[in-house]
Scaffold this motif. Structure first.
Motif, PDB file in Angstrom:
ATOM      1  N   VAL A  87       0.336   3.567   1.299  1.00 29.56           N
ATOM      2  CA  VAL A  87       1.663   3.603   1.913  1.00 29.56           C
ATOM      3  C   VAL A  87       1.848   2.273   2.628  1.00 29.56           C
ATOM      4  O   VAL A  87       1.145   1.965   3.594  1.00 29.56           O
ATOM      5  CB  VAL A  87       1.799   4.777   2.902  1.00 29.56           C
ATOM      6  CG1 VAL A  87       3.181   4.768   3.547  1.00 29.56           C
ATOM      7  CG2 VAL A  87       1.542   6.101   2.198  1.00 29.56           C
ATOM      8  N   SER A  88       2.780   1.469   2.135  1.00 31.19           N
ATOM      9  CA  SER A  88       2.990   0.118   2.646  1.00 31.19           C
ATOM     10  C   SER A  88       4.295   0.064   3.438  1.00 31.19           C
ATOM     11  O   SER A  88       5.346   0.464   2.941  1.00 31.19           O
ATOM     12  CB  SER A  88       3.028  -0.876   1.487  1.00 31.19           C
ATOM     13  OG  SER A  88       3.250  -2.188   1.946  1.00 31.19           O
ATOM     14  N   ILE A  89       4.212  -0.428   4.670  1.00 32.26           N
ATOM     15  CA  ILE A  89       5.376  -0.469   5.558  1.00 32.26           C
ATOM     16  C   ILE A  89       5.661  -1.915   5.928  1.00 32.26           C
ATOM     17  O   ILE A  89       4.822  -2.578   6.558  1.00 32.26           O
ATOM     18  CB  ILE A  89       5.136   0.353   6.831  1.00 32.26           C
ATOM     19  CG1 ILE A  89       4.826   1.806   6.464  1.00 32.26           C
ATOM     20  CG2 ILE A  89       6.334   0.286   7.759  1.00 32.26           C
ATOM     21  CD1 ILE A  89       3.877   2.493   7.376  1.00 32.26           C
ATOM     22  N   THR A  90       6.815  -2.416   5.540  1.00 33.01           N
ATOM     23  CA  THR A  90       7.242  -3.758   5.927  1.00 33.01           C
ATOM     24  C   THR A  90       8.010  -3.651   7.230  1.00 33.01           C
ATOM     25  O   THR A  90       9.037  -2.985   7.321  1.00 33.01           O
ATOM     26  CB  THR A  90       8.137  -4.384   4.839  1.00 33.01           C
ATOM     27  OG1 THR A  90       7.431  -4.387   3.598  1.00 33.01           O
ATOM     28  CG2 THR A  90       8.504  -5.821   5.210  1.00 33.01           C
ATOM     29  N   VAL A 113       3.414   0.951  14.642  1.00 30.37           N
ATOM     30  CA  VAL A 113       3.347   1.500  13.279  1.00 30.37           C
ATOM     31  C   VAL A 113       1.929   1.974  12.973  1.00 30.37           C
ATOM     32  O   VAL A 113       1.728   3.036  12.370  1.00 30.37           O
ATOM     33  CB  VAL A 113       3.826   0.459  12.250  1.00 30.37           C
ATOM     34  CG1 VAL A 113       3.582   0.955  10.832  1.00 30.37           C
ATOM     35  CG2 VAL A 113       5.314   0.164  12.446  1.00 30.37           C
ATOM     36  N   SER A 114       0.927   1.197  13.390  1.00 27.92           N
ATOM     37  CA  SER A 114      -0.463   1.629  13.192  1.00 27.92           C
ATOM     38  C   SER A 114      -0.700   2.954  13.901  1.00 27.92           C
ATOM     39  O   SER A 114      -1.349   3.857  13.353  1.00 27.92           O
ATOM     40  CB  SER A 114      -1.424   0.572  13.731  1.00 27.92           C
ATOM     41  OG  SER A 114      -1.279  -0.653  13.059  1.00 27.92           O
ATOM     42  N   GLY A 115      -0.165   3.089  15.110  1.00 28.70           N
ATOM     43  CA  GLY A 115      -0.309   4.338  15.848  1.00 28.70           C
ATOM     44  C   GLY A 115       0.331   5.511  15.126  1.00 28.70           C
ATOM     45  O   GLY A 115      -0.206   6.624  15.126  1.00 28.70           O
ATOM     46  N   VAL A 135       3.157  -6.508   7.314  1.00 28.43           N
ATOM     47  CA  VAL A 135       3.029  -5.368   6.409  1.00 28.43           C
ATOM     48  C   VAL A 135       1.818  -4.557   6.860  1.00 28.43           C
ATOM     49  O   VAL A 135       0.706  -5.070   6.939  1.00 28.43           O
ATOM     50  CB  VAL A 135       2.865  -5.808   4.943  1.00 28.43           C
ATOM     51  CG1 VAL A 135       2.629  -4.593   4.054  1.00 28.43           C
ATOM     52  CG2 VAL A 135       4.104  -6.573   4.473  1.00 28.43           C
ATOM     53  N   VAL A 136       2.069  -3.297   7.182  1.00 26.98           N
ATOM     54  CA  VAL A 136       1.004  -2.374   7.575  1.00 26.98           C
ATOM     55  C   VAL A 136       0.802  -1.386   6.439  1.00 26.98           C
ATOM     56  O   VAL A 136       1.759  -0.771   5.963  1.00 26.98           O
ATOM     57  CB  VAL A 136       1.375  -1.625   8.869  1.00 26.98           C
ATOM     58  CG1 VAL A 136       0.243  -0.702   9.293  1.00 26.98           C
ATOM     59  CG2 VAL A 136       1.703  -2.614   9.988  1.00 26.98           C
TER      60      VAL A 136
END
Length: 313
Positions: free
Chosen positions: A8-11, A20-22, A66-67
């Motif tokens: 799951v890639s989040i820009t 976002v990491s949390g 990007v996370v």
């Protein structure tokens, strides 16, 4: 073992990386990798340090990150994806720029995933003495280095983010050998472990996320230290006694909330180190700390982030 994973890639924005990491760690994510514009520039300039360079990273521009989270395909995945989407869309209500907030889902091979997220983390020096070292990396310590062993794939808080670096530098400055430290929202346990390594007599880390609690406890074990206690729950409910230093690397809203009651857990002259504050909310946090009886000792800034050190009057 199943060799296929869901990526799951989040820009998002660089500002939102920790948040976002949390969000991902509130699900049953198995690992997280992060790339931002600074990482891309470094890899372009030092290709000899990397086995490969992912050309898709060239799309990452200044202020963008990007996370990526990695999951097993199971019945819970769709629920996690909905939670991630809703939480990211809600970031702006906390004053955090979500950036594009674009979420993409793809399948990756297990071996590719392990290489991708582990290659991001290298030994990293913070402040004068602290070196954050991933447990799988070799590092030849220099004189006066203090090594913090960490598995950063388990919970956020790797030492590379501006907020964490500023907290570590503040801990280096304020910790004394007889001190007790409380770490609120301990995450990976990095600040609790650092406090112990800097000579604190007793350290307690607390977190509401059971995944973070497990991660922090594991990381404490990697460092072979006996004076760090990791607890599941809220500071107000599970911590007994008072500390010389309370450190909270969270977000502005939580720090503002904590300001009313955290002094009850601090010794006279105690120091409150708080970070995770975006620049535009600095004055709001400073005003709250002043109103609740703190004396501002110093305000440090790194990029878009602020770390405030305040003492009990």
């Amino acid at each position: 073992m199943d060799k296929e994973w869901i990526e799951v890639s989040i820009t998002t924005s660089s500002e939102a990386v920790e948040a976002v990491s949390g969000i991902l760690y509130n699900t049953e994510v198995k690992g997280v990798s992060i790339e931002d514009s600074q990482d891309v520039e470094f890899k372009k300039k030092h290709p000899e340090d990397w086995d490969y360079f992912d050309e898709s990273l060239l799309k990452i521009k200044d202020g963008t990150a990007v996370v990526k989270g990695y999951y097993k395909q199971d019945k819970n995945l769709n629920g996690y994806l909905k939670y991630i989407k809703d939480s990211i869309n809600n970031l702006e209500s906390f004053g955090i720029d979500k950036g594009k907030g674009l979420i993409t889902v793809s399948k990756v091979n297990e071996e590719d995933w392990e290489n991708k997220w582990k290659e991001y983390y290298k030994p990293y020096k913070v402040g004068k003495h602290i070196v954050v070292k991933p447990i799988w990396e070799n590092y030849e310590a220099e004189k006066d280095d203090i090594i913090v062993e960490l598995d950063p794939g388990m919970a956020f808080g790797t030492g590379t983010h501006e907020t964490t670096k500023m907290c570590i530098k503040a801990l280096e400055k304020y910790i004394k050998p007889e001190y007790t430290v409380f770490d609120i929202g301990t995450g990976s346990g990095i600040l609790a472990i650092t406090s112990s390594k800097l000579g604190a007599k007793e350290v307690t880390g607390v977190d509401l996320d059971p995944v973070a609690v497990k991660s922090a406890s594991t990381n404490v074990g990697y460092n072979h230290i006996k004076n760090v206690n990791i607890l599941h729950g809220d500071l107000m409910d599970v911590v007994k006694g008072k500390a010389n230093i309370v450190v909270a690397n969270i977000i502005a809203d939580v720090i503002i909330f904590l300001a009313d009651g955290v002094k009850d857990f601090m010794l006279p002259g105690g120091v409150f180190i708080c970070s995770g504050i975006i620049l535009e909310r600095k004055e709001e946090v400073v005003d709250k700390l002043n109103k609740t009886g703190f004396k501002i000792e110093e305000i440090n800034e790194d990029g878009e982030w602020v770390c405030i050190v305040a003492s009990v009057k």
